[in-house]
Design an enzyme around this catalytic site. Structure first.
Site, PDB file in Angstrom:
ATOM      1  N   GLU A  27      -0.802  -9.015  -0.567  1.00  0.00           N
ATOM      2  CA  GLU A  27      -2.229  -9.205  -0.270  1.00  0.00           C
ATOM      3  C   GLU A  27      -3.073  -9.157  -1.544  1.00  0.00           C
ATOM      4  O   GLU A  27      -4.023  -9.936  -1.699  1.00  0.00           O
ATOM      5  CB  GLU A  27      -2.681  -8.130   0.728  1.00  0.00           C
ATOM      6  CG  GLU A  27      -2.026  -8.338   2.087  1.00  0.00           C
ATOM      7  CD  GLU A  27      -2.188  -7.153   3.028  1.00  0.00           C
ATOM      8  OE1 GLU A  27      -1.688  -6.058   2.697  1.00  0.00           O
ATOM      9  OE2 GLU A  27      -2.831  -7.310   4.075  1.00  0.00           O
ATOM     10  N   ALA A  51       0.867  -1.167   0.000  1.00  0.00           N
ATOM     11  CA  ALA A  51       0.000   0.000   0.000  1.00  0.00           C
ATOM     12  C   ALA A  51       0.910   1.224   0.000  1.00  0.00           C
ATOM     13  O   ALA A  51       2.071   1.141   0.400  1.00  0.00           O
ATOM     14  CB  ALA A  51      -0.878  -0.021   1.245  1.00  0.00           C
TER      15      ALA A  51
END
Ligand code: CAA
Length: 258
Positions: free
Chosen positions: A112, A66
């Protein structure tokens, strides 16, 4: 194909190839990339000419996580109030299969995202990790749950607590990736695999995806029951008749998606 800035989308026959494209940030996943990716996946799911998608990054990074710079100044109210990262749940509602083709770093949110796909093909250069602990946080896009289900408690716990990266071979050994391919062949091999899937009966493809995923959310008895009901349901489709007739007549199936 579309006016996206952070992803490239191309069609290879019935396969949608999405390339994450923020090279200056090693494909760090920010709000824009999420929004563009969700838009592209909605279009893919709705397009009856498309049967399977591949998501890839660059040779150096699938995605390095992220976007840390986007989160750096955010406080609890912003994260919790805005339910930060919940937008990624929509990605997992894509009904057609998505293959992650991973070369280089797949870290934090990158690992992820790869795990949100239906399976991972890894280049021999791939490196997977959940290094959020080094930033004073934890995974936030499902890593603690999906990694644990994929590789088991011992390795997931070690990876989350130490931030240690694992290479392609270790990832294959522990069941995180389906297969390793030479880096130079990664995208072509992933597209070829996706084309194999896209050539199958579309309803059976969706049913297979749905029932394998159900294994993560149900007891064994409920999952077996779910599988059986979906299996029974496919006997109401023209493609079941066609598939079994084609086998008996020793010819390929000619699918209608009905
Ligand atoms: N967010 C924002 N920017 C990132 C980034 C990230 N996750 N990862 C890399 N970048 C940026 C760097 O800041 C750098 O930008 P500048 O040139 O402007 O400084 C550029 O990408 C290139 O990165 P490096 O110079 O660091 O490249 P390197 O080859 O030396 O190192 C790396 C590569 C080991 C992957 C290193 O970039 C790194 O450790 N990245 C962060 C990995 C990480 O911690 N990921 C988890 C993020 S948090 C998260 O994902 C939460 C969650 O669960 C969803």
């Amino acid at each position: 194909m579309s006016d996206y800035e952070t992803i490239l989308v191309e069609r290879r026959d019935a396969v949608t190839l999405v390339t994450l494209n923020r090279p200056q940030a090693l494909n760090a996943l920010n709000a824009q990339i999420l929004s563009e990716l969700l838009d592209a996946m909605r279009a893919f799911d709705a397009d009856s000419t498309q049967g399977c998608a591949v998501i890839t990054g660059s040779a150096k990074a699938f995605a390095a996580g992220a976007d840390i710079k986007e989160m750096q100044e955010m406080d609890f109210a912003a994260m919790y109030g805005g339910d930060h990262f919940s937008g990624w749940d929509a990605f997992t509602r894509t009904r057609k299969p998505i293959i992650a083709a991973v070369a280089g770093f797949a870290l934090g949110g990158g690992c992820e995202l790869a795990m949100m796909c239906d399976f991972i093909l890894a280049a021999d250069t791939a490196k997977f990790g959940q290094p959020e602990i080094k930033l004073g946080v934890t995974p936030g896009m499902g890593g603690s749950q999906r990694l644990t289900r994929a590789v088991g408690k011992a390795k997931a716990m070690e990876m989350c607590l130490t931030g240690r990266m694992i290479g392609a071979e270790e990832a294959e050994r522990c069941g995180l990736v389906a297969r390793i391919v030479p880096a130079d062949d990664l995208v072509e091999e992933a597209v070829k695999t996706a084309q194999t899937i896209a050539a199958m009966a579309p309803l059976a493809v969706k049913a297979n995806k749905e029932m394998v995923n159900a294994a993560f959310d149900t007891t064994l008895a409920q999952g077996v029951q779910f599988e059986r009901r979906l299996f029974h349901g496919l006997f109401g489709t023209a493609d079941q008749k066609e598939g079994m007739t084609a086998f008996v007549e020793k010819r390929p199936g000619n699918w209608t998606g009905r």
